[in-house]
Design an enzyme around this catalytic site. Structure first.
Site, short mmCIF file in Angstrom:
data_model
loop_
_atom_site.label_atom_id
_atom_site.label_comp_id
_atom_site.label_asym_id
_atom_site.label_seq_id
_atom_site.Cartn_x
_atom_site.Cartn_y
_atom_site.Cartn_z
N PRO A 164 0.81 -1.21 0.00
CA PRO A 164 0.00 0.00 0.00
C PRO A 164 0.85 1.27 0.00
O PRO A 164 1.65 1.48 0.91
CB PRO A 164 -0.82 -0.12 1.29
CG PRO A 164 -0.66 -1.53 1.75
CD PRO A 164 0.65 -1.99 1.23
N GLU A 165 0.69 2.05 -1.03
CA GLU A 165 1.32 3.37 -1.10
C GLU A 165 0.18 4.39 -1.21
O GLU A 165 -0.97 4.05 -0.94
CB GLU A 165 2.30 3.43 -2.27
CG GLU A 165 3.35 2.32 -2.20
CD GLU A 165 4.33 2.32 -3.37
OE1 GLU A 165 4.55 3.39 -3.97
OE2 GLU A 165 4.85 1.25 -3.70
N ARG A 222 22.17 17.52 -1.59
CA ARG A 222 22.03 16.16 -1.06
C ARG A 222 22.77 15.18 -1.95
O ARG A 222 22.63 15.19 -3.17
CB ARG A 222 20.54 15.79 -0.99
CG ARG A 222 19.68 16.72 -0.12
CD ARG A 222 19.99 16.58 1.36
NE ARG A 222 19.77 15.23 1.82
CZ ARG A 222 18.59 14.76 2.26
NH1 ARG A 222 17.54 15.55 2.28
NH2 ARG A 222 18.49 13.53 2.68
N HIS A 244 -5.51 -13.75 9.01
CA HIS A 244 -4.58 -12.70 9.41
C HIS A 244 -5.28 -11.41 9.85
O HIS A 244 -4.68 -10.35 9.84
CB HIS A 244 -3.62 -12.40 8.26
CG HIS A 244 -2.78 -13.59 7.87
ND1 HIS A 244 -1.98 -14.25 8.78
CD2 HIS A 244 -2.62 -14.24 6.70
CE1 HIS A 244 -1.36 -15.25 8.17
NE2 HIS A 244 -1.74 -15.28 6.91
N ARG A 303 1.94 -9.76 7.56
CA ARG A 303 3.31 -9.54 8.04
C ARG A 303 3.39 -8.56 9.20
O ARG A 303 4.49 -8.26 9.68
CB ARG A 303 4.19 -9.09 6.88
CG ARG A 303 4.42 -10.24 5.90
CD ARG A 303 5.10 -9.81 4.63
NE ARG A 303 4.63 -10.67 3.54
CZ ARG A 303 5.03 -10.59 2.30
NH1 ARG A 303 5.92 -9.70 1.95
NH2 ARG A 303 4.56 -11.39 1.38
#
Length: 276
Positions: free
Chosen positions: A2-3, A155, A94, A113
């Site tokens: 999931p993003e 950076r 789960h 997980r």
DNA sequence: AACGATCCCTGTTGGC
DNA sequence: TGCCAACAGGGATCGT
């Protein structure tokens, strides 16, 4: 995993089930889910009986207003998803947290997980959490190219690593970062400070388009089906991916084989010909 | 301060 | 065929 597009799709699916309802019952089946709760014993009492207000999202965090001044926080981690069902529906093995509304619907967090987490925070706790340090939301508050460039200036970190830094920009994960870099024709291992303003502009444009496409398709469900929409359907964006998971397959633009390599420990996919 | 490495987890995959 | 190591990765934390 999931993003931003997956979390936003989840948010939209939860709105009609949660907004304006009250919480009738809360079950925590896996205490690890509460590890971001300052004191885990607070979670159930803080949530029980509360009226649900607005459902917001910041980056990959789902932020749900409950009661007076509390925020119910969700992060789906890498294998979490929300399932909207009735109480009679059999539980996925789960299932980690179950919330039942006064209308009898159940919202279940399923996460094999257990990298996901949830908490109910006061305003002070929220202000001290990492959520307060998130960068601008990549979908709703995308900074200008000049602003993004100033954040990258000097950076030396890889551009992809910076795109994954949620303090720089909130919402991109490993899949969409690779897709953005392909769409912008920039190699992810380029030092962020080496990018020209035009390249940063191309990345900015790509972020908008890649996230909008992912959202339009209801997000990306990989073959392992870790992520699903709250109604149980799969997101349809997988077949539209240009590079992620396409190692060895021909670049959709030039035909060269897609290459997989690691950037700071993350599997990364790119077209060696299109991305410089 | 910036950056990289490590850890947490478990279902899936690939090599022997 | 069966077993086991490797792999997947978001975010917190620690070491350099």
């Amino acid at each position: 995993m999931p993003e931003l597009p997956e979390v936003e799709t989840t948010r939209r699916g939860l709105v009609p089930v949660l907004a304006g309802r009250s919480v009738a019952r809360v079950e925590v089946l896996h205490p690890r889910m509460l590890r971001r709760q300052p004191d885990p014993v607070d979670f159930v009492p803080r949530l029980s009986g509360q009226v649900v207000g607005e459902l917001r999202r910041r980056g990959k965090f789902l932020l749900i207003e409950v009661g007076e001044g509390l925020t119910w926080v969700f992060h789906l981690g890498m294998s979490g998803r929300m399932s909207i069902t009735t109480r009679e529906a059999p539980r996925h093995p789960h299932t980690r947290v179950v919330v039942r509304t006064d209308a009898g619907r159940e919202v279940r967090m399923v996460d094999p997980r257990t990298f996901g987490f949830t908490s109910v925070l006061t305003a002070d706790e929220l202000a001290e959490s990492s959520i307060a340090r998130l960068g601008p939301d990549a979908l709703t508050a995308l900074p200008s190219a000049r602003e993004l460039a100033s954040g990258a200036a000097g950076r030396r970190v890889a551009t992809k690593t910076l795109l994954l830094d949620q303090r720089y920009l909130a919402g991109l994960g490993n899949i969409y970062a690779d897709e953005v870099l392909f769409a912008a024709a920039v190699a992810g291992d380029r030092p962020a400070g080496s990018l020209s303003l035009a390249e940063v502009g191309a990345i900015r444009t790509a972020i908008g388009r890649v996230l909008a496409d992912g959202l339009e398709h209801g997000g990306t469900s990989l073959d392992d089906l870790a992520y699903l929409l709250p109604d149980g359907r799969a997101g349809r964006h997988l077949e539209y991916l240009s590079v992620y998971g396409r190692e060895g397959k021909p670049c959709r633009r030039c035909g060269a084989p897609i290459v997989k390599a690691r950037i700071n420990g993350r599997s990364s996919h790119r077209c060696p010909a299109c991305q410089a």
